[in-house]
Scaffold this motif. Sequence first.
Motif, PDB file in Angstrom:
ATOM      1  N   HIS A   1       0.830  -1.201   0.000  1.00 16.89           N
ATOM      2  CA  HIS A   1       0.000   0.000   0.000  1.00 16.89           C
ATOM      3  C   HIS A   1       0.869   1.258   0.000  1.00 16.89           C
ATOM      4  O   HIS A   1       0.573   2.211  -0.714  1.00 16.89           O
ATOM      5  CB  HIS A   1      -0.942  -0.016   1.203  1.00 16.89           C
ATOM      6  CG  HIS A   1      -1.752   1.230   1.352  1.00 16.89           C
ATOM      7  ND1 HIS A   1      -2.763   1.543   0.479  1.00 16.89           N
ATOM      8  CD2 HIS A   1      -1.676   2.241   2.245  1.00 16.89           C
ATOM      9  CE1 HIS A   1      -3.294   2.700   0.847  1.00 16.89           C
ATOM     10  NE2 HIS A   1      -2.648   3.140   1.904  1.00 16.89           N
ATOM     11  N   GLN A   2       1.924   1.250   0.765  1.00 19.41           N
ATOM     12  CA  GLN A   2       2.823   2.403   0.855  1.00 19.41           C
ATOM     13  C   GLN A   2       3.474   2.696  -0.501  1.00 19.41           C
ATOM     14  O   GLN A   2       3.631   3.853  -0.876  1.00 19.41           O
ATOM     15  CB  GLN A   2       3.897   2.179   1.916  1.00 19.41           C
ATOM     16  CG  GLN A   2       4.800   3.381   2.104  1.00 19.41           C
ATOM     17  CD  GLN A   2       5.807   3.189   3.214  1.00 19.41           C
ATOM     18  OE1 GLN A   2       5.794   2.203   3.920  1.00 19.41           O
ATOM     19  NE2 GLN A   2       6.687   4.155   3.357  1.00 19.41           N
ATOM     20  N   LYS A   3       3.814   1.660  -1.234  1.00 18.53           N
ATOM     21  CA  LYS A   3       4.430   1.814  -2.552  1.00 18.53           C
ATOM     22  C   LYS A   3       3.502   2.578  -3.498  1.00 18.53           C
ATOM     23  O   LYS A   3       3.924   3.501  -4.192  1.00 18.53           O
ATOM     24  CB  LYS A   3       4.760   0.435  -3.117  1.00 18.53           C
ATOM     25  CG  LYS A   3       5.372   0.441  -4.491  1.00 18.53           C
ATOM     26  CD  LYS A   3       5.628  -0.986  -4.935  1.00 18.53           C
ATOM     27  CE  LYS A   3       5.937  -1.054  -6.401  1.00 18.53           C
ATOM     28  NZ  LYS A   3       6.116  -2.434  -6.852  1.00 18.53           N
ATOM     29  N   TYR A   4       2.224   2.229  -3.507  1.00 19.27           N
ATOM     30  CA  TYR A   4       1.260   2.903  -4.372  1.00 19.27           C
ATOM     31  C   TYR A   4       1.001   4.336  -3.909  1.00 19.27           C
ATOM     32  O   TYR A   4       0.834   5.231  -4.727  1.00 19.27           O
ATOM     33  CB  TYR A   4      -0.047   2.117  -4.450  1.00 19.27           C
ATOM     34  CG  TYR A   4       0.109   0.828  -5.204  1.00 19.27           C
ATOM     35  CD1 TYR A   4       0.402   0.833  -6.566  1.00 19.27           C
ATOM     36  CD2 TYR A   4      -0.027  -0.400  -4.572  1.00 19.27           C
ATOM     37  CE1 TYR A   4       0.558  -0.344  -7.274  1.00 19.27           C
ATOM     38  CE2 TYR A   4       0.128  -1.582  -5.274  1.00 19.27           C
ATOM     39  CZ  TYR A   4       0.421  -1.554  -6.614  1.00 19.27           C
ATOM     40  OH  TYR A   4       0.582  -2.710  -7.311  1.00 19.27           O
ATOM     41  N   PHE A   5       0.976   4.518  -2.602  1.00 15.72           N
ATOM     42  CA  PHE A   5       0.778   5.865  -2.072  1.00 15.72           C
ATOM     43  C   PHE A   5       1.956   6.762  -2.447  1.00 15.72           C
ATOM     44  O   PHE A   5       1.762   7.925  -2.830  1.00 15.72           O
ATOM     45  CB  PHE A   5       0.598   5.821  -0.551  1.00 15.72           C
ATOM     46  CG  PHE A   5       0.278   7.160   0.040  1.00 15.72           C
ATOM     47  CD1 PHE A   5      -0.932   7.774  -0.229  1.00 15.72           C
ATOM     48  CD2 PHE A   5       1.187   7.806   0.852  1.00 15.72           C
ATOM     49  CE1 PHE A   5      -1.226   9.016   0.295  1.00 15.72           C
ATOM     50  CE2 PHE A   5       0.903   9.048   1.385  1.00 15.72           C
ATOM     51  CZ  PHE A   5      -0.309   9.655   1.108  1.00 15.72           C
ATOM     52  N   GLU A   6       3.169   6.244  -2.374  1.00 13.40           N
ATOM     53  CA  GLU A   6       4.356   7.006  -2.761  1.00 13.40           C
ATOM     54  C   GLU A   6       4.288   7.388  -4.244  1.00 13.40           C
ATOM     55  O   GLU A   6       4.613   8.515  -4.612  1.00 13.40           O
ATOM     56  CB  GLU A   6       5.630   6.212  -2.476  1.00 13.40           C
ATOM     57  CG  GLU A   6       5.966   6.083  -1.009  1.00 13.40           C
ATOM     58  CD  GLU A   6       6.329   7.408  -0.359  1.00 13.40           C
ATOM     59  OE1 GLU A   6       6.956   8.260  -1.022  1.00 13.40           O
ATOM     60  OE2 GLU A   6       5.969   7.593   0.820  1.00 13.40           O
ATOM     61  N   ARG A   7       3.860   6.468  -5.076  1.00 16.39           N
ATOM     62  CA  ARG A   7       3.714   6.767  -6.503  1.00 16.39           C
ATOM     63  C   ARG A   7       2.651   7.827  -6.735  1.00 16.39           C
ATOM     64  O   ARG A   7       2.820   8.731  -7.549  1.00 16.39           O
ATOM     65  CB  ARG A   7       3.374   5.503  -7.280  1.00 16.39           C
ATOM     66  CG  ARG A   7       4.540   4.586  -7.465  1.00 16.39           C
ATOM     67  CD  ARG A   7       4.178   3.423  -8.329  1.00 16.39           C
ATOM     68  NE  ARG A   7       5.299   2.506  -8.428  1.00 16.39           N
ATOM     69  CZ  ARG A   7       5.227   1.305  -8.923  1.00 16.39           C
ATOM     70  NH1 ARG A   7       4.069   0.848  -9.379  1.00 16.39           N
ATOM     71  NH2 ARG A   7       6.282   0.528  -8.975  1.00 16.39           N
ATOM     72  N   PHE A   8       1.532   7.705  -6.028  1.00 18.16           N
ATOM     73  CA  PHE A   8       0.464   8.696  -6.141  1.00 18.16           C
ATOM     74  C   PHE A   8       0.980  10.076  -5.756  1.00 18.16           C
ATOM     75  O   PHE A   8       0.721  11.056  -6.444  1.00 18.16           O
ATOM     76  CB  PHE A   8      -0.730   8.307  -5.255  1.00 18.16           C
ATOM     77  CG  PHE A   8      -1.740   9.409  -5.136  1.00 18.16           C
ATOM     78  CD1 PHE A   8      -2.621   9.673  -6.175  1.00 18.16           C
ATOM     79  CD2 PHE A   8      -1.804  10.190  -3.990  1.00 18.16           C
ATOM     80  CE1 PHE A   8      -3.556  10.696  -6.071  1.00 18.16           C
ATOM     81  CE2 PHE A   8      -2.727  11.212  -3.880  1.00 18.16           C
ATOM     82  CZ  PHE A   8      -3.609  11.469  -4.926  1.00 18.16           C
ATOM     83  N   MET A   9       1.717  10.153  -4.661  1.00 17.66           N
ATOM     84  CA  MET A   9       2.237  11.442  -4.203  1.00 17.66           C
ATOM     85  C   MET A   9       3.231  12.017  -5.203  1.00 17.66           C
ATOM     86  O   MET A   9       3.275  13.230  -5.411  1.00 17.66           O
ATOM     87  CB  MET A   9       2.869  11.313  -2.819  1.00 17.66           C
ATOM     88  CG  MET A   9       1.855  11.067  -1.714  1.00 17.66           C
ATOM     89  SD  MET A   9       0.468  12.254  -1.711  1.00 17.66           S
ATOM     90  CE  MET A   9       1.318  13.773  -1.311  1.00 17.66           C
ATOM     91  N   LEU A  10       4.007  11.179  -5.835  1.00 17.59           N
ATOM     92  CA  LEU A  10       4.955  11.638  -6.845  1.00 17.59           C
ATOM     93  C   LEU A  10       4.213  12.210  -8.049  1.00 17.59           C
ATOM     94  O   LEU A  10       4.558  13.282  -8.556  1.00 17.59           O
ATOM     95  CB  LEU A  10       5.871  10.486  -7.269  1.00 17.59           C
ATOM     96  CG  LEU A  10       7.054  10.844  -8.146  1.00 17.59           C
ATOM     97  CD1 LEU A  10       7.922  11.916  -7.498  1.00 17.59           C
ATOM     98  CD2 LEU A  10       7.879   9.604  -8.428  1.00 17.59           C
ATOM     99  N   VAL A  11       3.159  11.535  -8.477  1.00 21.70           N
ATOM    100  CA  VAL A  11       2.341  12.043  -9.584  1.00 21.70           C
ATOM    101  C   VAL A  11       1.655  13.346  -9.176  1.00 21.70           C
ATOM    102  O   VAL A  11       1.660  14.325  -9.925  1.00 21.70           O
ATOM    103  CB  VAL A  11       1.301  10.992 -10.034  1.00 21.70           C
ATOM    104  CG1 VAL A  11       0.281  11.587 -10.991  1.00 21.70           C
ATOM    105  CG2 VAL A  11       1.997   9.795 -10.658  1.00 21.70           C
ATOM    106  N   PHE A  12       1.082  13.378  -7.992  1.00 24.91           N
ATOM    107  CA  PHE A  12       0.398  14.579  -7.503  1.00 24.91           C
ATOM    108  C   PHE A  12       1.361  15.751  -7.391  1.00 24.91           C
ATOM    109  O   PHE A  12       1.026  16.880  -7.751  1.00 24.91           O
ATOM    110  CB  PHE A  12      -0.258  14.284  -6.147  1.00 24.91           C
ATOM    111  CG  PHE A  12      -1.172  15.368  -5.684  1.00 24.91           C
ATOM    112  CD1 PHE A  12      -2.402  15.558  -6.280  1.00 24.91           C
ATOM    113  CD2 PHE A  12      -0.803  16.194  -4.639  1.00 24.91           C
ATOM    114  CE1 PHE A  12      -3.256  16.562  -5.856  1.00 24.91           C
ATOM    115  CE2 PHE A  12      -1.640  17.200  -4.203  1.00 24.91           C
ATOM    116  CZ  PHE A  12      -2.875  17.384  -4.819  1.00 24.91           C
TER     117      PHE A  12
END
Length: 85
Positions: free
Chosen positions: A2-13
């Motif tokens: 879950h943390q991996k996807y959240f980190e990717r989301f934050m990078l995109v955001f």
Amino acid sequence: MHQKYFERFMLVFATVEPIATIPQILEIYKNENVEGVSITTWTLYTFSSCIWLYYGIYRKDKPLIISGLLWVSSQALVVIGLLKY
């Protein structure tokens, strides 16, 4: 996981969010229109973004660094346009 996807989301955001400034930049440079745009506000935004960028570098936080670089750049373009026109 879950943390991996959240980190990717934050990078995109962090990359997409500063794009919201593009219409303001285009209005200033394309139409040379700075009516109703506050240099004080945009200068403070730029200064604040510089602090967040420094914090991101200090923490070695990639989303904060990317976001900070994009925000400082876009907000500085607005301030420069305000000074120019």
